[in-house]
Motif scaffolding. Structure first.
Motif, PDB file in Angstrom:
ATOM      1  N   LEU A  62      41.234  49.088  32.399  1.00 57.63           N
ATOM      2  CA  LEU A  62      40.082  49.529  33.123  1.00 57.63           C
ATOM      3  C   LEU A  62      40.384  50.720  34.272  1.00 57.63           C
ATOM      4  CD1 LEU A  62      37.037  48.789  34.039  1.00 57.63           C
ATOM      5  CD2 LEU A  62      38.205  46.979  35.665  1.00 57.63           C
ATOM      6  N   GLN A  63      41.934  50.623  34.508  1.00 62.39           N
ATOM      7  CA  GLN A  63      42.247  51.809  35.268  1.00 62.39           C
ATOM      8  C   GLN A  63      42.156  53.091  34.795  1.00 62.39           C
ATOM      9  OE1 GLN A  63      46.492  50.847  36.186  1.00 62.39           O
ATOM     10  NE2 GLN A  63      46.111  49.104  37.505  1.00 62.39           N
ATOM     11  N   ARG A  64      42.362  53.052  33.366  1.00 60.69           N
ATOM     12  CA  ARG A  64      42.323  54.373  32.783  1.00 60.69           C
ATOM     13  C   ARG A  64      40.689  54.885  32.814  1.00 60.69           C
ATOM     14  NH1 ARG A  64      45.923  51.803  28.154  1.00 60.69           N
ATOM     15  NH2 ARG A  64      47.889  52.835  29.063  1.00 60.69           N
ATOM     16  N   ARG A  65      39.587  53.777  32.514  1.00 60.51           N
ATOM     17  CA  ARG A  65      38.377  54.332  32.457  1.00 60.51           C
ATOM     18  C   ARG A  65      38.031  54.736  33.819  1.00 60.51           C
ATOM     19  NH1 ARG A  65      34.449  52.730  28.526  1.00 60.51           N
ATOM     20  NH2 ARG A  65      35.988  52.469  27.466  1.00 60.51           N
ATOM     21  N   PHE A  85      47.929  60.505  36.437  1.00 63.39           N
ATOM     22  CA  PHE A  85      47.472  60.111  37.506  1.00 63.39           C
ATOM     23  C   PHE A  85      47.806  58.489  38.014  1.00 63.39           C
ATOM     24  CE2 PHE A  85      43.970  63.403  36.965  1.00 63.39           C
ATOM     25  CZ  PHE A  85      44.394  64.108  37.777  1.00 63.39           C
ATOM     26  N   ILE A  86      47.878  57.517  36.994  1.00 62.63           N
ATOM     27  CA  ILE A  86      48.018  56.285  37.324  1.00 62.63           C
ATOM     28  C   ILE A  86      49.402  55.988  37.547  1.00 62.63           C
ATOM     29  CG2 ILE A  86      48.136  53.948  35.627  1.00 62.63           C
ATOM     30  CD1 ILE A  86      45.769  54.797  34.392  1.00 62.63           C
ATOM     31  N   ILE A 127      36.859  65.443  31.822  1.00 65.60           N
ATOM     32  CA  ILE A 127      37.699  64.227  31.676  1.00 65.60           C
ATOM     33  C   ILE A 127      38.972  64.544  31.321  1.00 65.60           C
ATOM     34  CG2 ILE A 127      37.915  62.237  29.953  1.00 65.60           C
ATOM     35  CD1 ILE A 127      34.831  62.292  29.668  1.00 65.60           C
ATOM     36  N   PRO A 128      40.003  63.980  31.791  1.00 62.44           N
ATOM     37  CA  PRO A 128      41.547  64.410  31.534  1.00 62.44           C
ATOM     38  C   PRO A 128      41.758  63.734  30.230  1.00 62.44           C
ATOM     39  CG  PRO A 128      41.310  62.730  33.032  1.00 62.44           C
ATOM     40  CD  PRO A 128      39.959  63.183  32.858  1.00 62.44           C
ATOM     41  N   SER A 129      42.782  64.342  29.545  1.00 57.61           N
ATOM     42  CA  SER A 129      43.507  63.920  28.615  1.00 57.61           C
ATOM     43  C   SER A 129      44.236  62.516  28.694  1.00 57.61           C
ATOM     44  CB  SER A 129      44.439  64.811  28.162  1.00 57.61           C
ATOM     45  OG  SER A 129      45.464  65.064  28.879  1.00 57.61           O
ATOM     46  N   PHE A 130      44.601  61.960  27.634  1.00 54.72           N
ATOM     47  CA  PHE A 130      45.411  60.510  27.744  1.00 54.72           C
ATOM     48  C   PHE A 130      46.726  60.828  28.814  1.00 54.72           C
ATOM     49  CE2 PHE A 130      48.708  57.934  26.437  1.00 54.72           C
ATOM     50  CZ  PHE A 130      48.346  56.692  26.885  1.00 54.72           C
ATOM     51  N   GLU A 131      47.236  62.186  28.530  1.00 55.93           N
ATOM     52  CA  GLU A 131      48.515  62.336  29.242  1.00 55.93           C
ATOM     53  C   GLU A 131      48.424  62.639  30.865  1.00 55.93           C
ATOM     54  OE1 GLU A 131      49.357  62.983  25.081  1.00 55.93           O
ATOM     55  OE2 GLU A 131      47.859  63.853  26.331  1.00 55.93           O
TER      56      GLU A 131
END
Length: 357
Positions: A268-271, A293-294, A284-288
């Motif tokens: 949920l943090q990623r979302r 950010f997280i 929308i940022p990439s996975f990396e």
């Protein structure tokens, strides 16, 4: 014809399940003349009376192949025979490609723009496209190969704004069987037979190989897309709840307390991060980028900064502050909002001084 009645019932049932149309709506079918879109046009016309909808047709000529003009004429003749309003849209894809970019992307963008223009002009509420179950399976594979998350693996939506896909519930072979009861010879786009684009290679090479392992692999992938779509919707709803209750949003700035964010599950943090970046910078940022950010939110101290995909993150006294901007200039775009020109000039002078130290 009994098989066609079963086919039509499945399409109608799918449309009802996903609320693809309402009684009295005008639906514009996007038709190229190929078997899939021709079947869509005929199926919608046969369903129109019972479903109480009105059907129109739009054919977009991209002028990429010599046969395109004849194909448009074929579609128009079918519409004339079935008393279906016909709209022809001409687009110049080559001009866009000459300025750089993918021909497939340009053709898709021009096509949907032309379809929406035709829909507005004709008073149509929805645009029906002929993506079917096999296309859905290929879409899932395409996103899987790219390393997409749940959203990508959920495939194409039955309804996405003004676009509806009534054929996602049927296979390519079922469409071919449906057309056997009609005398038409559908057009054939020979570019679909060339393994140049990734999607063509998936359809022509990868899918047949997977079928050798599982003859029902396309059905399995369609079912997987349905499962992921529901889970994706659930995650979206949960992310929206957090953002509406815990995130302060002021124009191009978003702020939340880090402690609330860290209480969320990592998924949920990623979302939440992706949605905030979209709110702030429209990207929308990439996975990396999302992971960066997280990490900073969890480990960063006051004054820590990072950026990705046009979004600048700053940690300040237990809060995560997102602006539109980049660490390249060290000043997030939101910081200079409503600040006079003199401040901007002073900032530039300070940066130049630091560079020469």
């Amino acid at each position: 014809m009994q098989g066609n009645e079963k086919f039509l019932r499945r399409v109608a049932s799918y449309a009802h399940k996903h609320a693809l149309w309402r009684e009295g709506e005008r639906i514009l079918a996007a038709v190229s003349g190929g078997p899939d879109s021709l079947a869509l046009l005929l199926a919608l016309k046969l369903l129109a009376v019972k479903e109480k909808i009105n059907i129109g047709c739009c054919c977009v000529n991209h002028h990429l192949r010599a046969a395109a003009g004849k194909e448009a004429e074929f579609v128009e003749s079918v519409c004339r025979e079935w008393n279906i309003p016909f709209i022809l849209k001409e687009v110049d894809v080559q001009s866009a490609v000459r300025n750089g970019g993918s021909i497939e992307t340009a053709a898709r963008d021009f096509r949907y723009k032309a379809l929406r223009e035709a829909a507005r002009g004709g008073g149509y509420a929805k645009i029906a496209v002929a993506h079917h179950g096999d296309d859905q399976a290929e879409t899932v594979l395409y996103h899987l190969l790219r390393g997409s998350g749940v959203t990508g693996l959920s495939g194409m939506k039955p309804i996405n704004g003004d676009i509806i896909r009534p054929f996602l519930c049927v296979s390519k072979n079922e469409i071919k069987d449906f057309l056997k009861d009609f005398s038409y010879v559908p057009c054939h786009d020979e570019s679909n037979d060339v393994e140049d684009a990734v999607r063509n290679r998936i359809r022509l090479s990868l899918v047949p190989e997977l079928i050798s392992y599982n003859p029902r692999v396309t059905e399995s992938l369609r079912r997987t897309a349905d499962i992921f779509r529901e889970e994706d919707l659930f995650m979206e709803e949960k992310a929206d709840v957090f953002i509406s209750s815990c995130v302060e949003h002021d124009n191009d700035k978003c702020v939340f307390f880090i402690a609330y964010f860290l209480a969320l599950h990592i998924a949920l943090q990623r979302r939440v991060i992706r949605k905030i970046c979209c709110m702030v910078a429209g990207r929308i940022p990439s996975f990396e980028g999302t992971e960066k950010f997280i990490f900073l939110i969890g480990a960063g101290k006051t004054g820590s900064v990072t950026s990705s995909s046009g979004t600048f993150l700053e940690i300040q006294y237990g809060k995560a502050i997102f602006y539109k901007g980049s660490t390249q200039n060290r000043i997030p775009a939101g910081k200079l909002k409503n600040v006079g020109t003199s401040a901007a000039v002073l900032s530039d002078l300070v940066k130049r001084l630091i560079e020469h130290l």
